[in-house]
Design a protein around this motif. Structure first.
Motif, PDB file in Angstrom:
ATOM      1  N   LEU A 181     -18.569  22.057  34.879  1.00  0.00           N
ATOM      2  CA  LEU A 181     -19.553  23.088  35.173  1.00  0.00           C
ATOM      3  C   LEU A 181     -18.844  24.370  35.613  1.00  0.00           C
ATOM      4  CD1 LEU A 181     -22.273  21.089  37.105  1.00  0.00           C
ATOM      5  CD2 LEU A 181     -22.462  22.067  34.821  1.00  0.00           C
ATOM      6  N   ASN A 182     -19.402  25.473  35.206  1.00  0.00           N
ATOM      7  CA  ASN A 182     -18.786  26.750  35.515  1.00  0.00           C
ATOM      8  C   ASN A 182     -18.776  26.990  37.024  1.00  0.00           C
ATOM      9  OD1 ASN A 182     -17.909  29.362  35.652  1.00  0.00           O
ATOM     10  ND2 ASN A 182     -19.230  30.108  34.017  1.00  0.00           N
ATOM     11  N   PRO A 183     -17.619  27.106  37.648  1.00  0.00           N
ATOM     12  CA  PRO A 183     -17.590  27.341  39.094  1.00  0.00           C
ATOM     13  C   PRO A 183     -18.178  28.697  39.468  1.00  0.00           C
ATOM     14  CG  PRO A 183     -15.391  27.554  38.145  1.00  0.00           C
ATOM     15  CD  PRO A 183     -16.265  27.011  37.067  1.00  0.00           C
ATOM     16  N   HIS A 184     -18.207  29.648  38.500  1.00  0.00           N
ATOM     17  CA  HIS A 184     -18.762  30.968  38.801  1.00  0.00           C
ATOM     18  C   HIS A 184     -20.239  30.870  39.172  1.00  0.00           C
ATOM     19  CE1 HIS A 184     -15.475  33.798  37.417  1.00  0.00           C
ATOM     20  NE2 HIS A 184     -15.004  32.594  37.118  1.00  0.00           N
ATOM     21  N   PHE A 185     -20.962  29.927  38.537  1.00  0.00           N
ATOM     22  CA  PHE A 185     -22.374  29.752  38.882  1.00  0.00           C
ATOM     23  C   PHE A 185     -22.514  29.370  40.352  1.00  0.00           C
ATOM     24  CE2 PHE A 185     -25.363  26.163  39.523  1.00  0.00           C
ATOM     25  CZ  PHE A 185     -26.526  26.905  39.643  1.00  0.00           C
ATOM     26  N   SER A 210     -32.394  25.293  48.636  1.00  0.00           N
ATOM     27  CA  SER A 210     -33.090  24.054  48.286  1.00  0.00           C
ATOM     28  C   SER A 210     -32.985  23.773  46.796  1.00  0.00           C
ATOM     29  CB  SER A 210     -34.559  24.142  48.692  1.00  0.00           C
ATOM     30  OG  SER A 210     -34.687  24.285  50.079  1.00  0.00           O
ATOM     31  N   ARG A 211     -33.122  24.828  45.994  1.00  0.00           N
ATOM     32  CA  ARG A 211     -33.023  24.638  44.542  1.00  0.00           C
ATOM     33  C   ARG A 211     -31.603  24.296  44.124  1.00  0.00           C
ATOM     34  NH1 ARG A 211     -36.931  29.820  43.974  1.00  0.00           N
ATOM     35  NH2 ARG A 211     -38.894  28.679  44.200  1.00  0.00           N
ATOM     36  N   LEU A 212     -30.638  24.931  44.759  1.00  0.00           N
ATOM     37  CA  LEU A 212     -29.252  24.604  44.457  1.00  0.00           C
ATOM     38  C   LEU A 212     -28.953  23.156  44.833  1.00  0.00           C
ATOM     39  CD1 LEU A 212     -26.392  25.420  43.599  1.00  0.00           C
ATOM     40  CD2 LEU A 212     -26.000  26.189  45.956  1.00  0.00           C
ATOM     41  N   ARG A 217     -27.753  17.770  43.156  1.00  0.00           N
ATOM     42  CA  ARG A 217     -28.067  16.355  43.303  1.00  0.00           C
ATOM     43  C   ARG A 217     -28.235  15.709  41.934  1.00  0.00           C
ATOM     44  NH1 ARG A 217     -32.746  13.591  42.812  1.00  0.00           N
ATOM     45  NH2 ARG A 217     -32.893  11.578  43.857  1.00  0.00           N
ATOM     46  N   TYR A 218     -28.901  16.390  41.035  1.00  0.00           N
ATOM     47  CA  TYR A 218     -29.095  15.849  39.693  1.00  0.00           C
ATOM     48  C   TYR A 218     -27.763  15.744  38.952  1.00  0.00           C
ATOM     49  CZ  TYR A 218     -30.330  15.671  34.772  1.00  0.00           C
ATOM     50  OH  TYR A 218     -30.401  15.330  33.449  1.00  0.00           O
ATOM     51  N   THR A 219     -26.938  16.785  39.029  1.00  0.00           N
ATOM     52  CA  THR A 219     -25.682  16.794  38.279  1.00  0.00           C
ATOM     53  C   THR A 219     -24.717  15.717  38.776  1.00  0.00           C
ATOM     54  OG1 THR A 219     -24.672  18.444  39.746  1.00  0.00           O
ATOM     55  CG2 THR A 219     -25.889  19.258  37.837  1.00  0.00           C
ATOM     56  N   LEU A 239     -35.009  24.364  36.687  1.00  0.00           N
ATOM     57  CA  LEU A 239     -34.537  24.441  38.063  1.00  0.00           C
ATOM     58  C   LEU A 239     -33.321  25.359  38.158  1.00  0.00           C
ATOM     59  CD1 LEU A 239     -34.894  23.323  40.939  1.00  0.00           C
ATOM     60  CD2 LEU A 239     -33.407  21.426  40.290  1.00  0.00           C
ATOM     61  N   TYR A 240     -32.420  25.237  37.206  1.00  0.00           N
ATOM     62  CA  TYR A 240     -31.250  26.124  37.160  1.00  0.00           C
ATOM     63  C   TYR A 240     -31.682  27.576  36.975  1.00  0.00           C
ATOM     64  CZ  TYR A 240     -27.348  28.568  34.967  1.00  0.00           C
ATOM     65  OH  TYR A 240     -26.394  29.501  34.631  1.00  0.00           O
TER      66      TYR A 240
END
Length: 388
Positions: A181-185, A210-212, A217-219, A239-240
């Motif tokens: 996954l892109n660490p920049h995100f 909360s969204r992050l 959690r999903y990833t 969500l992303y």
């Protein structure tokens, strides 16, 4: 037909209603040993009666079978010790063991037959030579079968190991691709949360956090090689996008067109997120008014077709997004599709007529059977994603 069969147990056994014969190596050896010598015994019994032999010939025949059975057990111990030696040593000693066993077998057969024989003209040497020929054929065939079965099982064992190693390599490669996954995100999101906290905008910061948390959690909860229903993948993608929309606001305009017929189709988890991330980086970020990002999924014959497009500058501004990107990139998605579907997939990129960028993915339609971890709905979900 080997005690050494027990050493070559496959690393992985596929469960089936009928257990493979060689799955239990000890049982296979004793079954073959008993069946083989029983077959020889009955063949000689039938042959003896056909040649008008008296019933008394069964006594030396039974002794002969017991002798041969016992000798082959001793030979199996010797062969099991030799089978891992160098070929010259193994074959030299194995032939010596076979010769010694044949001589002993023939000697016992000739001695027992002479005791039972009523013909005084039958010399021990003649009886010994006749028994030696027959016993050499039996023990030679037994030895050949012993080595043949063991080498067959060793080839099968090597094939099982190779398959396991290939599966582990594929799984490791998929895991590596999945976790890129892109660490920049993550950095950008944490930076935005930090900025909101400094500005004392605690409610938006809490919603973004909360969204992050739900997205991460999903990833992390799903297996890296897992496949998930398309509907679940879309929910994770929304969500992303909610996280990113809190950064870009009205400049990020996502649209979804998902055919209900493909909602249950399974695909590698987080396959679409890098594509949308690319679109945000190259379409939304450089344009003052932002861009539209469209995600469309539909049936295409027996395949699922997913189209991710944007209204950004397209390839005119960026020659190759997969090489310029510092994140997962298009090459990663192409590799994951190849790992998951082999040649039964399609991955194409192009410039749309309006100047934007488009990615088309196709893969075989299959229904998800193993449930994956769904993303938990974040608390304080204030904003909604536009759908078309």
């Amino acid at each position: 037909m080997t005690n050494d069969i027990q050493k070559a147990k496959p690393l992985a056994v596929i469960a089936s209603p009928t257990q493979p014969f060689f799955d239990n190596k000890d049982r296979a050896f004793w079954n073959l040993q008993a069946a083989g010598w029983a077959a020889i015994f009955f063949q000689r019994v039938i042959s003896g009666f056909a040649n008008d032999q008296p019933v008394s010939f069964l006594i030396p025949l039974l002794i002969s079978m017991i002798t041969g059975y016992s000798l082959t057990l001793i030979m199996s111990v010797a062969f099991r010790t030799l089978i891992d030696k160098r070929p010259f040593v193994m074959w030299t000693v194995a032939i010596a063991v076979l010769a010694a066993a044949t001589i002993l077998y023939a000697f016992i057969d000739a001695w027992v037959f002479q005791l039972q024989s009523r013909n005084p003209d039958s010399s021990f040497a003649t009886l010994f030579l006749g028994a030696f020929y027959n016993d050499a054929m039996v023990l030679g065939a037994w030895s050949a079968l012993y080595f043949a079965i063991n080498y067959y099982l060793r080839v099968e064992e090597q094939a099982d190991k190779l398959m396991l190693l290939n599966a582990q390599a594929t799984s490791a490669q998929l895991a590596m691709l999945r976790y890129q996954l892109n660490p920049h995100f993550l950095f950008n999101t944490l930076n935005s949360i930090s900025t909101l906290v400094l500005m004392k905008q605690t409610e938006p910061a809490n919603a973004m956090l909360s969204r992050l948390s739900a997205f991460l959690r999903y990833t992390l909860a799903n297996e890296p090689t897992a496949q998930v229903p398309l509907a679940q993948e879309i929910e994770t993608l929304k969500l992303y996008l909610e996280i990113e929309k809190m950064r870009f606001e009205d400049r990020l305009r996502p649209h979804f067109d998902i055919d209900p017929a493909v909602a249950r189709a399974r695909l590698p988890s987080l396959l679409l997120q890098p594509l949308v991330e690319n679109a945000i980086k190259y379409a939304v970020t450089p344009k003052e008014d932002g861009a539209d990002i469209s995600i469309k999924a539909q049936l295409a014959g027996q395949n699922v077709r997913i189209i991710v497009s944007d209204t950004g500058p397209g390839l005119n501004a960026v020659v190759d997004r997969s090489t310029v990107s510092t994140g997962v990139g298009l090459a990663n998605i192409r590799d994951r599709l190849a790992q998951a579907y082999g040649g039964n997939q399609r991955f194409e990129t192009s410039t749309t007529p309006g100047g934007g960028f488009q990615v088309v993915i196709e893969f075989p339609y299959s229904v998800e059977t193993t449930p994956a971890v769904a993303p938990a709905p974040p608390a304080n979900r204030h904003e909604s994603i536009a759908t078309a």
